[in-house]
Design an enzyme around this catalytic site. Structure first.
Site, PDB file in Angstrom:
ATOM      1  CE1 TYR A  67     -42.032  24.984 -35.649  1.00 56.96           C
ATOM      2  CE2 TYR A  67     -42.582  23.399 -37.345  1.00 56.96           C
ATOM      3  CZ  TYR A  67     -41.573  24.171 -36.701  1.00 56.96           C
ATOM      4  OH  TYR A  67     -40.298  23.893 -36.543  1.00 56.96           O
ATOM      5  CB  SER A  68     -49.288  28.311 -35.994  1.00 53.78           C
ATOM      6  OG  SER A  68     -48.304  29.192 -35.275  1.00 53.78           O
ATOM      7  CB  ALA A  69     -52.147  22.989 -36.496  1.00 53.26           C
ATOM      8  CE  LYS A  71     -50.632  31.559 -32.876  1.00 48.87           C
ATOM      9  NZ  LYS A  71     -49.483  30.552 -33.573  1.00 48.87           N
ATOM     10  CE1 TYR A 157     -51.414  33.088 -36.274  1.00 47.14           C
ATOM     11  CE2 TYR A 157     -48.908  33.194 -37.345  1.00 47.14           C
ATOM     12  CZ  TYR A 157     -50.039  32.618 -36.665  1.00 47.14           C
ATOM     13  OH  TYR A 157     -50.113  31.211 -36.396  1.00 47.14           O
TER      14      TYR A 157
END
Length: 390
Positions: A67-69, A71, A157
């Site tokens: 997921y957002s890791a 980014k 966010y």
């Protein structure tokens, strides 16, 4: 009991203990954790089951969507382009992406995209999911969109849109899609098992995710029974027009099946990176020092990349948050390892970060997706790293 595989260096036994406890006490099904210190791995552990339906075990080579890791990986690509002089973070986005200037966005600098200050958290008209996965329809919609607040005056966010916004700048500047740039310029030199856009021949290595519902669904609780400190957030979750909901409803349908082959094969630089905990830790290790003679950013570039750009109340999450140009920074509620930490969390528990003070880099990936305060797994591992260093 779950068998734990791998190795820990002397002094880091508390991480092994915390990792084992994540299975016995905190619900992990399949997971891996890796810690580097001064460019060398000191923890590399894995265990459990990668597919509960078939019983397929989690191995050293199991891949996990984080997921957002993701980014953190995408931000690293942007800073590499900046270091090379190809990208000016203080230049208007429209310098590289002329269509972006529409609807009052001509002066938004690239830096505000990376630090969640552009006000482009939502779309007035969501893009059909199959078109969003194809990339260009979504970037066209974002280029045409009017910001939801005056850019630079607040931060919130950009959970989904961030990947297309930052990714399109990377594409315009480098001539490569963000996933291809990452593969050639970051993953290949370091030998990282990490993909933004999964190749078809890697599909069988990917773990299947299991989603845990919260123990209490606060959106169904009478308003007067919600703890006072959570009432603003819960009210936003109940309001389909809130940024808290609209930020995750930029596609039609809003729900995205991240286990599907189509989604995993697409490039979603905010949310569908797939790799190992070892790859996350190794990437961050190469940000703060050399790993097998490879360093991704100079100390000067890294200092700028990790410098705070936005802090205070988040317009989407409605809690205090802090961001550098692309990385999350420590807060009181999420101190990571300490003041010198920077990195990124991912939905349900995944985490990658580095800490300049301790020379440590960390990666954790798991297939049990747990939301909010119910999840203590990553924090338990980070606390164990802190004890080991002490």
């Amino acid at each position: 009991m779950t068998t734990i595989h791998g190795e820990v260096a002397a002094g880091f036994e508390p991480v092994w203990e915390a990792f084992a406890a994540n299975f016995s006490e905190h619900g992990d099904i399949g997971a891996a954790v890796c810690v580097y210190q001064y460019g060398r791995p000191v923890v590399d552990l894995w265990g459990g089951v990668s597919d509960p339906e078939t019983g397929r075990p989690w191995t050293r080579d199991t891949l996990q969507l984080v997921y957002s890791a993701t980014k953190g990986a995408t931000a690293t690509a942007a800073h590499m382009l900046a270091e090379r002089g190809a990208l000016d973070l203080d230049a208007p986005v429209a310098k590289y992406w002329p269509e972006f200037a529409a609807n009052g966005k001509a002066d938004i600098p690239v830096r505000w995209l990376l630090s969640h200050q552009a006000g482009l958290v939502a779309l007035d008209r969501p893009v059909p999911l199959n078109e969003a996965l194809a990339w260009h329809p979504m970037t066209a919609a974002l280029a045409a969109q009017r910001p939801q607040w005056t850019p630079g005056t607040a931060h919130g966010y950009h959970g989904r849109t961030w990947g297309w916004l930052v990714g399109e700048v990377i594409r315009r500047v480098s001539g490569q899609t963000p996933g291809r740039f990452f593969a050639e310029e970051i993953a290949a030199p370091l030998g990282l098992d990490f993909f933004i856009g999964l190749p078809a021949d890697q599909r069988d290595r990917v773990s299947r995710m299991v989603y845990q519902r919260p123990t209490v669904d606060l959106t169904t609780v009478p308003a007067e029974s919600v703890p006072e400190e959570l009432r603003e957030q819960v009210a936003a979750w109940r309001d389909p027009k809130s940024f808290s909901n609209r930020a995750y409803a930029v596609t039609d349908p809003a729900a995205i099946d991240f286990d599907s082959p189509e989604v995993q094969a697409a490039e979603l630089p905010a949310s569908n990176g797939i790799g190992t905990a070892h790859a996350l830790a190794r990437m961050y290790a190469a940000l703060i020092g050399e790993v097998d003679s490879t360093r991704l950013l100079t100390p000067e570039t890294l200092e700028s990349a990790a410098k705070e750009q936005a802090s205070g109340k988040d317009q989407v999450m409605l809690i205090p948050s802090r961001f550098s140009t692309g990385y999350m920074l420590p807060t009181e509620t999420n101190p990571i390892l300490g003041a010198g930490s920077f990195g990124h969390t991912g939905r349900g528990g995944s985490l990658g970060f580095a800490d300049l003070e301790y020379g440590v880099a960390f990666g954790y990936a798991m297939n049990k997706i747990i939301g909010g305060a119910d999840d203590v797994r990553a924090a338990s591992l980070v606390n164990a790293v802190r004890r080991s260093l002490a």
